[in-house]
Design a protein around this motif. Structure first.
Motif, short mmCIF file in Angstrom:
data_model
loop_
_atom_site.label_atom_id
_atom_site.label_comp_id
_atom_site.label_asym_id
_atom_site.label_seq_id
_atom_site.Cartn_x
_atom_site.Cartn_y
_atom_site.Cartn_z
N PHE A 128 0.82 -1.21 0.00
CA PHE A 128 0.00 0.00 0.00
C PHE A 128 0.86 1.26 0.00
O PHE A 128 0.62 2.19 -0.77
N VAL A 129 1.87 1.30 0.87
CA VAL A 129 2.74 2.47 0.99
C VAL A 129 3.45 2.76 -0.32
O VAL A 129 3.43 3.89 -0.84
N LEU A 130 4.09 1.75 -0.88
CA LEU A 130 4.98 1.99 -2.02
C LEU A 130 4.27 1.98 -3.36
O LEU A 130 4.65 2.72 -4.27
N GLU A 131 3.25 1.15 -3.50
CA GLU A 131 2.57 1.08 -4.80
C GLU A 131 1.35 2.00 -4.85
O GLU A 131 1.23 2.84 -5.75
N THR A 132 0.45 1.86 -3.87
CA THR A 132 -0.80 2.63 -3.93
C THR A 132 -0.58 4.10 -3.65
O THR A 132 -1.17 4.96 -4.32
N VAL A 208 11.71 8.35 -2.94
CA VAL A 208 10.68 8.04 -1.96
C VAL A 208 11.32 7.86 -0.60
O VAL A 208 12.38 7.24 -0.48
N VAL A 209 10.69 8.44 0.43
CA VAL A 209 11.05 8.16 1.82
C VAL A 209 9.88 7.45 2.47
O VAL A 209 8.73 7.91 2.38
N VAL A 233 4.06 8.96 5.02
CA VAL A 233 3.92 8.92 6.48
C VAL A 233 3.19 7.64 6.85
O VAL A 233 2.01 7.48 6.53
N VAL A 234 3.91 6.74 7.54
CA VAL A 234 3.35 5.43 7.87
C VAL A 234 2.96 5.32 9.34
O VAL A 234 2.04 4.61 9.70
N VAL A 257 2.60 12.26 1.69
CA VAL A 257 1.35 11.52 1.56
C VAL A 257 1.12 10.67 2.80
O VAL A 257 2.05 10.06 3.34
N GLY A 258 -0.10 10.64 3.26
CA GLY A 258 -0.46 9.73 4.34
C GLY A 258 -0.60 8.32 3.80
O GLY A 258 -1.07 8.13 2.67
#
Length: 324
Positions: A128-132, A208-209, A233-234, A257-258
């Motif tokens: 979700f974080v990296l792709e979506t 990307v961070v 932001v995870v 991005v959240g």
């Protein structure tokens, strides 16, 4: 059955192992005999009453499991005897658990229950974080904070599986070795990570961070980004919720991005299964395989959760409900 209960909100020491009534599967639930249960950060937060969900005391703990289906509803795609991973959210630290059909996933042949139990939360989060949310592309560079933790390792492996270069940010050499073993191309210490990232990218900055930590490193994370960079932001394992000076975003055309996977997925039926199907081949091939740092019998669940509280985890901790 034997299960782990939270009886007061005092942290890991507040959990008790005892006999409780075995669950019965509802109309849209799968009943699973649990072989392994992964310990995740929300489990720790639940013992402290710090998670966004606050069940009424006492409640059964355990967010993710792997095991064998005992019962499944018609039309669910599951049958008795199927090996599955699942995300019941509560009740997984037990010999049997009922989970919604939305959060049960077929486990590929050859993947152990220990590995399967550590996949759902962290690896679907990584997807979700990296792709979506961050829209990672092959050839990009990703900087991962908390790189030796469960989400960090999952993000490293997912980024590598998608053809990215990974810079891991860690607090010790030992954790750097964990990140390297997970596939990171480079590891750098927390102190000075911004300058190290700039040097490793020839001054360009990263694309990307991934930040599950927050706190005082957030500003330097923004400064680590190159043009059109994205900071996801995870979470806030450091405790402090940082703020953004939006002029920094304007000047370099960067984005914050959240990446709240649970809230997003819960509103979209079928989303988790589509994610699982997207990563399943990489799970089967071993590209996505969480390192197991420790296993505990059910009777030592408090010690297993305490590993997260004391920040000693390098990989994943697993509980075996069948071992008393």
């Amino acid at each position: 059955m034997r299960a782990v209960q939270v009886v007061r909100l005092d942290g890991p020491e507040a959990v008790e192992v005892g006999e409780v009534e075995e669950p019965k599967a509802g109309a849209d639930q799968v009943l699973i005999d649990v072989e392994a249960a992964g310990v995740v950060f929300p489990d720790l937060l639940l013992t402290r009453g710090q998670y966004q969900m606050r069940p009424e005391l006492p409640f059964l703990l355990g967010s993710e499991v792997a095991g064998t289906v005992r019962e499944a509803p018609d039309g669910s795609g599951f049958s008795a005897g199927d090996r599955v991973a699942a995300l019941p959210v509560l009740g997984g630290f037990a010999t049997t658990v009922a989970a919604s059909t939305e959060t049960v996933f077929p486990l590929p042949d050859g993947v152990s229950s220990d590995i399967g139990a550590c996949l759902p939360m962290n690896y679907l989060t990584a997807h979700f974080v990296l792709e979506t949310r961050a829209h990672l592309a092959a050839g990009e560079t990703v900087l991962v904070h908390g790189a030796a933790g469960g989400v960090g390792v999952a993000c490293i492996q997912f980024a590598k599986a998608r053809g990215a270069t990974v810079i891991a940010v860690v607090s010790s050499e030992a954790k750097g070795e964990v990140a390297t073993a997970a596939g990171a191309d480079h590891w750098v210490p927390v102190d000075g990570f911004k300058d190290a990232a700039k040097e490793l990218t020839g001054g360009r900055g990263v694309d990307v961070v991934v930040d599950p930590v927050g706190g005082d490193r957030f500003t330097d994370s923004l400064r680590s980004l190159g043009d059109d960079g994205r900071l996801a932001v995870v979470g806030f394992t450091a405790g402090e919720i940082p703020t953004v000076k939006v002029n920094r975003l304007l000047l370099n055309n960067t984005s914050v991005v959240g990446a709240g996977w649970g809230a997003y997925a819960s509103k979209r039926p079928g989303f988790m299964r589509r994610q699982w199907d997207a990563i399943r081949d990489d799970v089967a091939s071993g590209k996505l395989a969480p390192p197991i740092s420790a296993t505990y019998p059910l009777s030592q669940a408090a010690a297993a959760i305490a590993e997260l509280a004391e920040r000693r985890v390098t990989g994943k901790v697993v509980i075996h409900p069948g071992e008393q």
